[in-house]
Design an enzyme around this catalytic site. Structure first.
Site, mmCIF file in Angstrom:
data_model
loop_
_atom_site.group_PDB
_atom_site.id
_atom_site.type_symbol
_atom_site.label_atom_id
_atom_site.label_comp_id
_atom_site.label_asym_id
_atom_site.label_seq_id
_atom_site.Cartn_x
_atom_site.Cartn_y
_atom_site.Cartn_z
ATOM 1 N N ALA A 138 -6.492 5.289 10.121
ATOM 2 C CA ALA A 138 -7.534 6.294 9.773
ATOM 3 C C ALA A 138 -8.579 6.486 11.007
ATOM 4 C CB ALA A 138 -8.412 5.586 8.690
ATOM 5 N N ARG A 169 1.038 -1.258 0.127
ATOM 6 C CA ARG A 169 -0.205 0.057 0.151
ATOM 7 C C ARG A 169 0.919 1.186 0.107
ATOM 8 N NH1 ARG A 169 -2.964 2.361 5.290
ATOM 9 N NH2 ARG A 169 -4.040 4.071 4.522
ATOM 10 N N ASN A 201 -0.532 2.473 16.444
ATOM 11 C CA ASN A 201 -1.039 3.296 14.956
ATOM 12 C C ASN A 201 -2.545 2.986 14.862
ATOM 13 O OD1 ASN A 201 -1.207 4.308 12.430
ATOM 14 N ND2 ASN A 201 0.738 3.350 11.680
HETATM 15 C C1 DQA Z 1 -1.092 6.368 9.181
HETATM 16 C C2 DQA Z 1 -1.656 7.861 8.839
HETATM 17 C C3 DQA Z 1 -3.056 7.711 8.532
HETATM 18 O O1 DQA Z 1 -3.407 9.055 8.078
HETATM 19 C C4 DQA Z 1 -3.696 6.781 7.619
HETATM 20 O O2 DQA Z 1 -5.069 6.676 7.491
HETATM 21 C C5 DQA Z 1 -3.063 5.360 7.674
HETATM 22 C C6 DQA Z 1 -1.801 5.097 8.240
HETATM 23 C C7 DQA Z 1 0.389 6.342 9.097
HETATM 24 O O3 DQA Z 1 0.779 5.148 9.797
HETATM 25 O O4 DQA Z 1 0.853 7.111 8.596
HETATM 26 O O5 DQA Z 1 -3.743 4.364 7.587
HETATM 27 O O6 DQA Z 1 -1.377 6.300 10.307
#
Ligand code: DQA
Length: 147
Positions: free
Chosen positions: A75, A17, A72
């Protein structure tokens, strides 16, 4: 010392991704790197990934007697009051990690609902953010500071 590493939606797709944004490492590879570092520090780490908000809340609650949390929320970072409430409820010191620099991206990513209830935030350093978070938590916990 037991530290939970919680990863939210779509992070199971890491490596495939948007590698220019999130890096080339898969979540399994990140897990190996973090685990290697944890072994050197002599701490236990457990990885949980879910695409479901409630499952992330469940994991936070189930590990409420653990020593630290690296999260983490992907979103859900930008939307989830439920995850923020769970973090606030369990009072486990938490470090918020983002692979990308969320402040250099779209405006909707600039706001974190969980930042308020986390000890601090690391963003923009790719997988190294997880390793830095581990160092920070272990440093804090070994100083006997748990709040
Ligand atoms: C994320 C940043 C978020 O905005 C995004 O939706 C993700 C990954 C990052 O690790 O940079 O899925 O948390």
């Amino acid at each position: 010392m037991r530290i939970l590493v919680l990863n939210g939606p779509n992070l199971n797709l890491l490596g495939h991704r948007m590698p220019a944004v999130y890096g080339r490492e898969t979540l399994d590879e990140i897990q190996l790197l973090v685990r290697g570092h944890a072994d050197r520090l002599g701490v236990e780490v457990k990885f949980v990934q879910s695409n479901h908000e409630g499952a992330l809340v469940d994991a936070i609650q189930q590990h409420r007697d653990w020593d630290g949390l690296i999260i983490n929320a992907a979103a859900y970072t930008h939307t989830s009051l439920a995850i923020a409430d769970a973090l606030e409820a369990v009072q486990v010191p938490a470090v918020e990690v983002h692979l990308s620099n969320i402040y250099a991206r779209e405006r909707f990513r600039h706001r974190s609902t969980i930042a308020r209830v986390c000890w601090g935030q690391i963003a923009g350093f790719g997988y190294r953010g997880y390793i830095a978070a581990l160092d920070l938590l272990v440093g804090r916990l070994s100083e006997g500071e748990t709040q």
